[in-house]
Design a protein around this motif. Sequence first.
Motif, mmCIF file in Angstrom:
data_model
loop_
_atom_site.group_PDB
_atom_site.id
_atom_site.type_symbol
_atom_site.label_atom_id
_atom_site.label_comp_id
_atom_site.label_asym_id
_atom_site.label_seq_id
_atom_site.Cartn_x
_atom_site.Cartn_y
_atom_site.Cartn_z
ATOM 1 N N MET A 235 18.727 85.957 -16.002
ATOM 2 C CA MET A 235 19.590 86.032 -14.823
ATOM 3 C C MET A 235 19.617 87.478 -14.342
ATOM 4 O O MET A 235 19.986 88.388 -15.093
ATOM 5 C CB MET A 235 21.005 85.565 -15.154
ATOM 6 N N ILE A 236 19.193 87.673 -13.091
ATOM 7 C CA ILE A 236 19.176 89.008 -12.490
ATOM 8 C C ILE A 236 20.199 89.059 -11.368
ATOM 9 O O ILE A 236 20.135 88.262 -10.424
ATOM 10 C CB ILE A 236 17.779 89.359 -11.939
ATOM 11 N N ALA A 237 21.155 89.967 -11.463
ATOM 12 C CA ALA A 237 22.165 90.153 -10.428
ATOM 13 C C ALA A 237 21.771 91.329 -9.541
ATOM 14 O O ALA A 237 21.632 92.455 -10.024
ATOM 15 C CB ALA A 237 23.539 90.402 -11.053
ATOM 16 N N ASP A 238 21.570 91.049 -8.260
ATOM 17 C CA ASP A 238 21.234 92.092 -7.285
ATOM 18 C C ASP A 238 22.526 92.650 -6.713
ATOM 19 O O ASP A 238 23.204 92.008 -5.924
ATOM 20 C CB ASP A 238 20.361 91.491 -6.179
ATOM 21 N N GLU A 239 22.863 93.877 -7.142
ATOM 22 C CA GLU A 239 24.102 94.535 -6.708
ATOM 23 C C GLU A 239 23.796 95.753 -5.832
ATOM 24 O O GLU A 239 24.576 96.703 -5.782
ATOM 25 C CB GLU A 239 24.910 94.958 -7.933
ATOM 26 N N VAL A 258 30.793 86.999 -15.760
ATOM 27 C CA VAL A 258 29.437 86.644 -16.177
ATOM 28 C C VAL A 258 28.653 87.907 -16.528
ATOM 29 O O VAL A 258 28.742 88.917 -15.828
ATOM 30 C CB VAL A 258 28.713 85.857 -15.068
ATOM 31 N N GLU A 259 27.873 87.832 -17.591
ATOM 32 C CA GLU A 259 27.020 88.941 -17.997
ATOM 33 C C GLU A 259 25.556 88.581 -17.730
ATOM 34 O O GLU A 259 24.991 87.736 -18.428
ATOM 35 C CB GLU A 259 27.211 89.257 -19.482
ATOM 36 N N PRO A 260 24.925 89.187 -16.742
ATOM 37 C CA PRO A 260 23.508 88.923 -16.494
ATOM 38 C C PRO A 260 22.636 89.645 -17.513
ATOM 39 O O PRO A 260 23.120 90.458 -18.301
ATOM 40 C CB PRO A 260 23.291 89.474 -15.089
ATOM 41 N N ASP A 261 21.340 89.324 -17.478
ATOM 42 C CA ASP A 261 20.392 90.008 -18.352
ATOM 43 C C ASP A 261 19.930 91.324 -17.746
ATOM 44 O O ASP A 261 19.654 92.290 -18.467
ATOM 45 C CB ASP A 261 19.173 89.114 -18.598
ATOM 46 N N ILE A 262 19.812 91.351 -16.406
ATOM 47 C CA ILE A 262 19.369 92.535 -15.676
ATOM 48 C C ILE A 262 20.220 92.675 -14.430
ATOM 49 O O ILE A 262 20.593 91.679 -13.802
ATOM 50 C CB ILE A 262 17.881 92.427 -15.256
ATOM 51 N N MET A 263 20.534 93.910 -14.059
ATOM 52 C CA MET A 263 21.211 94.190 -12.795
ATOM 53 C C MET A 263 20.451 95.259 -12.042
ATOM 54 O O MET A 263 19.881 96.173 -12.643
ATOM 55 C CB MET A 263 22.657 94.648 -13.036
ATOM 56 N N THR A 264 20.438 95.142 -10.718
ATOM 57 C CA THR A 264 19.836 96.179 -9.874
ATOM 58 C C THR A 264 20.906 96.799 -9.004
ATOM 59 O O THR A 264 21.850 96.118 -8.578
ATOM 60 C CB THR A 264 18.727 95.593 -8.982
ATOM 61 N N MET A 265 20.749 98.081 -8.710
ATOM 62 C CA MET A 265 21.728 98.799 -7.891
ATOM 63 C C MET A 265 21.048 99.945 -7.175
ATOM 64 O O MET A 265 19.995 100.428 -7.582
ATOM 65 C CB MET A 265 22.881 99.309 -8.758
ATOM 66 N N ALA A 266 21.661 100.395 -6.080
ATOM 67 C CA ALA A 266 21.124 101.515 -5.292
ATOM 68 C C ALA A 266 22.236 101.967 -4.341
ATOM 69 O O ALA A 266 23.352 102.217 -4.787
ATOM 70 C CB ALA A 266 19.861 101.092 -4.546
ATOM 71 N N LYS A 267 21.928 102.088 -3.060
ATOM 72 C CA LYS A 267 22.863 102.396 -1.979
ATOM 73 C C LYS A 267 23.932 103.417 -2.370
ATOM 74 O O LYS A 267 23.655 104.605 -2.440
ATOM 75 C CB LYS A 267 23.445 101.105 -1.417
ATOM 76 N N SER A 268 25.171 102.992 -2.670
ATOM 77 C CA SER A 268 26.258 103.951 -2.909
ATOM 78 C C SER A 268 26.215 104.618 -4.272
ATOM 79 O O SER A 268 27.134 105.351 -4.642
ATOM 80 C CB SER A 268 27.612 103.270 -2.716
ATOM 81 N N MET A 269 25.155 104.407 -4.989
ATOM 82 C CA MET A 269 24.993 105.011 -6.317
ATOM 83 C C MET A 269 24.986 106.527 -6.269
ATOM 84 O O MET A 269 25.420 107.192 -7.221
ATOM 85 C CB MET A 269 23.687 104.495 -6.925
ATOM 86 N N ALA A 270 24.495 107.127 -5.158
ATOM 87 C CA ALA A 270 24.383 108.588 -5.106
ATOM 88 C C ALA A 270 24.810 109.158 -3.760
ATOM 89 O O ALA A 270 24.408 110.258 -3.393
ATOM 90 C CB ALA A 270 22.960 109.029 -5.441
ATOM 91 N N ASP A 271 25.624 108.412 -3.002
ATOM 92 C CA ASP A 271 26.244 108.930 -1.784
ATOM 93 C C ASP A 271 25.222 109.453 -0.769
ATOM 94 O O ASP A 271 25.445 110.450 -0.094
ATOM 95 C CB ASP A 271 27.250 110.035 -2.123
ATOM 96 N N GLY A 272 24.078 108.776 -0.684
ATOM 97 C CA GLY A 272 23.085 109.151 0.318
ATOM 98 C C GLY A 272 21.795 109.721 -0.226
ATOM 99 O O GLY A 272 20.783 109.752 0.481
ATOM 100 N N MET A 273 21.785 110.159 -1.453
ATOM 101 C CA MET A 273 20.540 110.603 -2.068
ATOM 102 C C MET A 273 19.752 109.374 -2.527
ATOM 103 O O MET A 273 20.333 108.399 -3.003
ATOM 104 C CB MET A 273 20.810 111.522 -3.256
ATOM 105 N N PRO A 274 18.412 109.376 -2.394
ATOM 106 C CA PRO A 274 17.630 108.180 -2.710
ATOM 107 C C PRO A 274 17.462 107.963 -4.209
ATOM 108 O O PRO A 274 16.759 108.719 -4.893
ATOM 109 C CB PRO A 274 16.289 108.455 -2.029
ATOM 110 N N ILE A 275 18.113 106.921 -4.705
ATOM 111 C CA ILE A 275 17.996 106.563 -6.116
ATOM 112 C C ILE A 275 18.404 105.107 -6.281
ATOM 113 O O ILE A 275 19.201 104.583 -5.510
ATOM 114 C CB ILE A 275 18.875 107.477 -7.008
ATOM 115 N N SER A 276 17.827 104.461 -7.269
ATOM 116 C CA SER A 276 18.230 103.106 -7.627
ATOM 117 C C SER A 276 18.080 102.954 -9.127
ATOM 118 O O SER A 276 17.527 103.828 -9.798
ATOM 119 C CB SER A 276 17.381 102.067 -6.890
ATOM 120 N N ALA A 277 18.575 101.842 -9.642
ATOM 121 C CA ALA A 277 18.506 101.637 -11.093
ATOM 122 C C ALA A 277 18.298 100.173 -11.422
ATOM 123 O O ALA A 277 18.766 99.280 -10.713
ATOM 124 C CB ALA A 277 19.778 102.152 -11.762
#
Length: 423
Positions: A235-239, A258-277
Amino acid sequence: MSNEELQKLKERYVAAGAASPNQQFADHARNAELWDANGKRMIDFAGGIGVLNIGHRHPKVVEAVKAQLDKLMHTCQTVMPYEGYVRVAEKLSQVVPVRGHAKVMLANSGAEALENALKIARAATGKTNVICFDGGYHGRTFMTMAMNGKVAPYATDFGPMPGTVFRAPYPVPYHGVSEDEALRGLKMVLKTDANPKDTAAVVIEPVLGEGGFYQASASFLKKIREICDEHGMLMIADEVQSGFGRTGKMFAIEHSGVEPDIMTMAKSMADGMPISAIVGTDKVMDASGPNSLGGTYTGSPTACAAALAVMEVFEEEDILGQSQALGEKLAKHFAQWQEKFEHVDNVRNLGPMAAIELVTDKQSREPRADLAAKVTAYAKEHGLILLSCGLYGNTIRFLMPVTIEDDVLEEGMQIVEDALASL
């Protein structure tokens, strides 16, 4: 240069597919306000499409990036690693609600995060298929275009998409898709198209982003978890859009338990600097071979510095508390608008991840994308950046910074109300 001068340059040199239709050009910004090249002030209810939950140029983030520039800008972390990458991974592993001990890979964008999440899922399961949902949005790379639950404008002109991507209904009761029907649809996909023995993962947004800000219920997400466990799928949660405080919690999936196996994140993670996880259970994240994941700029030192500063701001300024309070303020306005205006219906919010729908009337529920276009145009003319979205193009979404000042918020909400009154 003026807006007019920059527009001429844009028309001459920027590819049509990448050029914004907006003829204003941002010059400088602070928190929830920005000023264009001609000096016109705009209130920002878009937040760079959900990137600025703590506002434009938060002082702590700006300070952290400037300090990092004096030390190190780039080495490529796979060649010569550095502290920032490791510390971001440590911080994320402590707050992301995946199953078991978490490990982290950093990338540059939401689309890269989804691409790598699927690579990792395939490596961990030895399977290839992926199931996504109607209305979902995951990016503009070829694999993520195939995963998107909407064709135009993302994939219209680009030919065949990658295979082994299948789609199930997302539960939107207002538009006739109940939770039970969505579950039946998913089970039918597993029976007729995506054999579970060949399916690596189910990817879901706990709250649809571009698809209209519809929330999947806790019971639906729990059923997805159960189905994945039953068939040995991840289960992958796109956040990417719903994460980092947008819903009143750090991540939207937390509302369900719910606890997924993988989560993705980006956008507000760094207040405008390009990064995702990409964050997942350690055994899953360690499944692929040496040097199988990465990229030249992934988890750059400056972006990592910004991300660490953002996480400090969350703790020091009670951003989640501010998020919940903002959601309550929006809900009050929405309730008034739904009662006052015939065209406003299905108002909803999970924290300040909030939206309203524009329809012909509350009885027919007929979506009216033309009315949404009129509202956003009116807002722009009167100094407010406002976005529409949704499968039917009739949803107005609200993505102002969580840190918006009360007087600026009320000024912007009055413009929206005036726009609705003008319909």
